[in-house]
Design an enzyme around this catalytic site. Structure first.
Site, mmCIF file in Angstrom:
data_model
loop_
_atom_site.group_PDB
_atom_site.id
_atom_site.type_symbol
_atom_site.label_atom_id
_atom_site.label_comp_id
_atom_site.label_asym_id
_atom_site.label_seq_id
_atom_site.Cartn_x
_atom_site.Cartn_y
_atom_site.Cartn_z
ATOM 1 N N LEU A 66 -15.300 3.894 9.626
ATOM 2 C CA LEU A 66 -15.046 5.143 10.336
ATOM 3 C C LEU A 66 -13.598 5.180 10.818
ATOM 4 C CD1 LEU A 66 -18.312 5.284 12.497
ATOM 5 C CD2 LEU A 66 -17.936 6.129 10.154
ATOM 6 N N HIS A 125 -12.626 3.029 -0.277
ATOM 7 C CA HIS A 125 -12.606 2.042 0.812
ATOM 8 C C HIS A 125 -13.283 0.742 0.387
ATOM 9 C CE1 HIS A 125 -12.534 5.651 3.824
ATOM 10 N NE2 HIS A 125 -11.295 5.279 3.510
ATOM 11 N N GLU A 157 -8.113 -4.995 5.212
ATOM 12 C CA GLU A 157 -7.955 -4.683 3.800
ATOM 13 C C GLU A 157 -6.785 -5.439 3.184
ATOM 14 O OE1 GLU A 157 -9.099 -0.315 2.902
ATOM 15 O OE2 GLU A 157 -8.452 -0.326 5.003
ATOM 16 N N ARG A 202 -2.564 -2.122 -3.542
ATOM 17 C CA ARG A 202 -3.754 -1.306 -3.362
ATOM 18 C C ARG A 202 -3.645 -0.126 -4.326
ATOM 19 N NH1 ARG A 202 -5.058 3.481 0.780
ATOM 20 N NH2 ARG A 202 -7.281 3.661 0.400
ATOM 21 N N ARG A 240 -11.511 16.108 6.610
ATOM 22 C CA ARG A 240 -12.299 16.419 5.411
ATOM 23 C C ARG A 240 -13.722 16.787 5.797
ATOM 24 N NH1 ARG A 240 -10.870 10.815 2.606
ATOM 25 N NH2 ARG A 240 -8.640 10.840 3.062
ATOM 26 N N ASN A 272 0.876 -1.171 0.000
ATOM 27 C CA ASN A 272 0.000 0.000 0.000
ATOM 28 C C ASN A 272 0.913 1.221 0.000
ATOM 29 O OD1 ASN A 272 -1.791 2.071 0.449
ATOM 30 N ND2 ASN A 272 -2.803 1.129 2.198
#
Length: 415
Positions: free
Chosen positions: A215, A186, A390, A97, A247, A10
C-alpha cells in the site's frame, strides 16, 4: 577478491533512484535520488551511508540536469567522491528495475541486445515505465560496457499465476495477438515481503500462505501460496485492483465507453482521468493518507468517504484471497501507507474476526522499521507489518545470477 558490490538503478520517466550495496553483508554504501530530470529545477540528493563518506550526511545539487545520461553521470560523480566510483573492480553488476517483462521473463536476466529488444517490444503495455527503464539501461551500459547489466522485472514474481487467474474472459485470439492478460506489478516487493513474513513466523516460505498488501501511492495485493504467487490485483497495467493515490483501481470497463460517448472524452483524456485524477485524489482531492486522516479528525465527510471506499476495496481483496488460498497463515502490510498508517491497518482488519484475523491496538500503534506482528497471540492468522526493500531484493537477485554464471567460466558476463 571477487567483485562484491551491486549498483541498483530504478529509472523513472523523470527521476533516477540508485543504491550501492555490498553483498558480503548486504549493507548499503550509498543511495541517491535524481528528480525532475529535464527541468530547470532538477535536484540530486546523494547520501553516503557507510564506507568513504559514511556519516557525512546528504549532499544536494540543484539546477538543470538535462537527461538520464546526465543524471547517471552526476550520480557516478557523487559515488566517486566517496571512493565508490563505478570504475571500481569491486563492482560486480548493475541491477535494473524493469517494470514489465511480459511472459518471457520470469527470472532476473542478464541484459543482451535481444533482451533489450524484447523490453522495447513491451512498451505498448507499459508506455509510462519501460521507456524510462530502457534509457537507464542504455546509459549504464555506456558507462560500464564491460559490466554485467541485470534486469529484475516487476512482473516476474507473478508469472507463477495459473491461467485461470491470469486470463481475462475475452476472445482468446484477440488477447493473444495483443498480449492482453494479467501480469501484475510490484513483484519484487511481494517476493521480498512474503519471504520475510515466513521468516517472521519462523517457517520456510514453502510452508506459508500469505496475503501481501503493498500500500503506497500505487497499491496492489497478492495471494502467495508456499512462496509462489497464485493471484494478484494489478493486471495488464498497474491500473487494476485496489484504490490508489491517483488511480481508480477496479472499474466497470463500460465507464470508458460511456465517457467517450456521453462526455466526448478522448482515449488520452480517459487515460489521464483513471490514472492521474482518480483514486483518493479524485475522491477527496488528497492522495496523502496522513492528510486524509487529519481531515477526517476535523470532521471532513468527503475525506471520510474516500477512506471508507479505500478500506472497503481492501477488505474485498483480503476476503477474496482468503478464498483463493483456502488457508491463510498471515496478512502482511507493506510500503508507505501499509508500514506507517495504523488506522488503515486497523480498519482493514476490523470485522474480519470470523476469518481468524485481529489487530492488537497497542502493537499496531508502535512505529518501527523492523518486521513485526501486530496481531494478538490468540489470533489464528498472523497480521504483520513488514517493511519492503525492493532495492535489496533487486541486488540479491542480480548478484545471485552473476555469481551463478561465474563458476561456468564467465568471470565477466558478456552483455
Amino acid at each position: 577478491m571477487e567483485p562484491h558490490r551491486v549498483l541498483v538503478l530504478n529509472s523513472g520517466s523523470s527521476s533516477v533512484k540508485y543504491q550501492l550495496l555490498d553483498m558480503r553483508d548486504r549493507s548499503r554504501l550509498a543511495s541517491g535520488l535524481v528528480e525532475r530530470i529535464g527541468e530547470e529545477t532538477s535536484r540530486l540528493v546523494h547520501t553516503p551511508l557507510t564506507g568513504g563518506g559514511g556519516g557525512a550526511g546528504p549532499r544536494e545539487r540543484t539546477g538543470r540536469i538535462a537527461d538520464h545520461d546526465a543524471a547517471l553521470k552526476a550520480a557516478a560523480e557523487e559515488l566517486a567522491a566517496d571512493g565508490l566510483g563505478l570504475d571500481s573492480p569491486e563492482l560486480a553488476a548493475i541491477g535494473h528495475r524493469v517494470v514489465h517483462g511480459g511472459l518471457k521473463f520470469s527470472a532476473p536476466t542478464v541484459i543482451t541486445d535481444e533482451v533489450l529488444k524484447e523490453i522495447e517490444r513491451l512498451v505498448p503495455v507499459a508506455p509510462l515505465h519501460n521507456p524510462a527503464n530502457i534509457t537507464g539501461i542504455r546509459t549504464a551500459q555506456a558507462l560500464r560496457p564491460d559490466l554485467p547489466q541485470v534486469a529484475v522485472f516487476d512482473t516476474a514474481f507473478h508469472t507463477t499465476m495459473p491461467e485461470s487467474a491470469a486470463r481475462y474472459a475475452i476472445d482468446v485470439e484477440t488477447a493473444d495477438a495483443h498480449r492482453i492478460r494479467r501480469y501484475g506489478f510490484h513483484g519484487t516487493s511481494h517476493a521480498y515481503v512474503s519471504r520475510k513474513t515466513a521468516e517472521l513466523l519462523g517457517k520456510a516460505p514453502e510452508d506459508v500462505n500469505v496475503i501481501v498488501l503493498h500500500l503506497g501511492n500505487g497499491a496492489s495485493a497478492s495471494a502467495v501460496a508456499g512462496g509462489r504467487c497464485v493471484e494478484t490485483s494489478m493486471g495488464l497495467t498497474p491500473l487494476e485492483g485496489l484504490v490508489m493515490g491517483t488511480r481508480s483501481g477496479d472499474i466497470d470497463p463500460a465507464v470508458v465507453f460511456h465517457l467517450k460517448r456521453v462526455a466526448g472524452m478522448s482515449t488520452d483524456e480517459v487515460d489521464v482521468l483513471l490514472n492521474k485524477r482518480s483514486g483518493l485524489v479524485g475522491l477527496c482531492g488528497d492522495n496523502d493518507m496522513r492528510e486524509i486522516r487529519r481531515r477526517i479528525e476535523e470532521g471532513d465527510e468527503q475525506a471520510a468517504l474516500a477512506f471508507d471506499i479505500y478500506i472497503h476495496r481492501l477488505k474485498k481483496y483480503i476476503g477474496a484471497y482468503a478464498a483463493v488460498l483456502g488457508r491463510v497463515d498471515a496478512v502482511a502490510f507493506t510500503a508507505g501507507v501499509g508500514e506507517n498508517s495504523a488506522p488503515v491497518r486497523e480498519a482493514a482488519i476490523a470485522g474480519l474476526e470470523e476469518f481468524g484475523l485481529a489487530v492488537d491496538a497497542g502493537l499496531n500503534a508502535v512505529r518501527s522499521g523492523e518486521p513485526r506482528l501486530i496481531s494478538p497471540e490468540y489470533a489464528r492468522v498472523a497480521v504483520a507489518v513488514v517493511p519492503t526493500d525492493e532495492e535489496l531484493e533487486i541486488a540479491d537477485q542480480a548478484f545471485a545470477l552473476v555469481e551463478s554464471l561465474r563458476p561456468q567460466g564467465l568471470g565477466q558476463v558478456d552483455n
